[in-house]
Design a protein around this motif. Structure first.
Motif, PDB file in Angstrom:
ATOM      1  N   GLU A   1     -11.172   5.442   2.267  1.00  9.20           N
ATOM      2  CA  GLU A   1      -9.825   5.269   2.803  1.00  9.20           C
ATOM      3  C   GLU A   1      -9.239   6.667   2.981  1.00  9.20           C
ATOM      4  O   GLU A   1      -8.520   7.180   2.119  1.00  9.20           O
ATOM      5  CB  GLU A   1      -8.966   4.434   1.865  1.00  9.20           C
TER       6      GLU A   1
ATOM      7  N   SER B   1     -12.773   1.206   0.721  1.00  7.05           N
ATOM      8  CA  SER B   1     -12.542  -0.169   1.134  1.00  7.05           C
ATOM      9  C   SER B   1     -13.592  -0.549   2.164  1.00  7.05           C
ATOM     10  O   SER B   1     -13.856   0.212   3.093  1.00  7.05           O
ATOM     11  CB  SER B   1     -11.137  -0.300   1.727  1.00  7.05           C
ATOM     12  N   ASN B   2     -14.195  -1.707   1.984  1.00  2.55           N
ATOM     13  CA  ASN B   2     -15.206  -2.211   2.926  1.00  2.55           C
ATOM     14  C   ASN B   2     -16.304  -1.183   3.202  1.00  2.55           C
ATOM     15  O   ASN B   2     -16.712  -0.981   4.342  1.00  2.55           O
ATOM     16  CB  ASN B   2     -14.548  -2.650   4.238  1.00  2.55           C
TER      17      ASN B   2
ATOM     18  N   THR C   1      -5.314   7.239   2.777  1.00  4.61           N
ATOM     19  CA  THR C   1      -4.799   7.232   1.405  1.00  4.61           C
ATOM     20  C   THR C   1      -5.157   8.522   0.691  1.00  4.61           C
ATOM     21  O   THR C   1      -4.308   9.142   0.030  1.00  4.61           O
ATOM     22  CB  THR C   1      -5.351   6.021   0.632  1.00  4.61           C
TER      23      THR C   1
ATOM     24  N   ASN D   1       0.825  -1.207   0.000  1.00  2.00           N
ATOM     25  CA  ASN D   1       0.000   0.000   0.000  1.00  2.00           C
ATOM     26  C   ASN D   1       0.859   1.257   0.000  1.00  2.00           C
ATOM     27  O   ASN D   1       0.549   2.233  -0.661  1.00  2.00           O
ATOM     28  CB  ASN D   1      -0.964  -0.004   1.178  1.00  2.00           C
TER      29      ASN D   1
ATOM     30  N   PHE E   1     -10.935   6.511  -3.116  1.00  2.00           N
ATOM     31  CA  PHE E   1     -10.378   5.339  -2.456  1.00  2.00           C
ATOM     32  C   PHE E   1     -11.394   4.829  -1.447  1.00  2.00           C
ATOM     33  O   PHE E   1     -11.710   5.525  -0.481  1.00  2.00           O
ATOM     34  CB  PHE E   1      -9.060   5.708  -1.760  1.00  2.00           C
TER      35      PHE E   1
END
Length: 162
Positions: free
Chosen positions: A36, A31-32, A39, A3, A29
């Motif tokens: 993010e 996630s889940n 990021t 990452n 970005f």
């Protein structure tokens, strides 16, 4: 690991792009079902004067109103590109209006995908949803690699104002 390397690559690419004096970047970005944020902040730190449109990854977020609040904390984010989530057009339109109310005044909602005469007409009656991502609707042929054509843009704009 991986990452950190990816973030480094994204930072370098963002730095290279802003040398072209672009209006801004489009990125997102997720996630889940959540943004993010680390990021996002790291990539934008490499280009502190650059604005960002958070792209359609936004449609994968579980709590979109919470996500809007998070994005408001990142001063560089000025737009969110979204179709308004899943479902039929009336439900998506309602969510788009809710998202615009939650995001104003710092962030504008950029309505994307599925631009038909009906959606354009309905958006014409939503003054706070004044920006649309045209994409293939302005291309001839109407494919990702079709040429953007003036007459197609004029047709889309006129549909918005009927």
């Amino acid at each position: 690991g991986g990452n950190r390397e990816s973030v480094g690559v994204l930072q370098k690419r963002a730095e290279a792009l802003v040398r072209y004096r672009i209006d801004g970047l489009v990125a997102g970005f997720v996630s889940n079902g959540a943004i993010e944020m680390e990021t996002l902040r790291e990539v934008l730190a490499a280009v502190p004067a650059c604005r960002l449109t958070f792209h359609r990854a936004f449609d994968e977020i579980t709590d979109s109103v919470e996500a809007v609040q998070q994005l408001k904390e990142v001063g560089q984010v000025d737009r969110i590109l979204t179709v308004g989530g899943k479902g039929n057009w009336p439900n998506r339109q309602r969510r788009l209006i809710e998202l615009q109310q939650a995001s104003a005044p710092e962030i504008k909602i950029l309505v994307g995908a599925g631009l038909s005469r009906v959606t354009l007409r309905d958006l014409g009656h939503c003054p706070n949803l004044s920006e649309v991502h045209v994409g293939r609707a302005a291309r001839i042929p109407p494919t990702v690699d079709g040429n953007v054509r003036r007459e197609a843009v004029v047709r889309v704009k006129s549909a918005l104002h009927k």
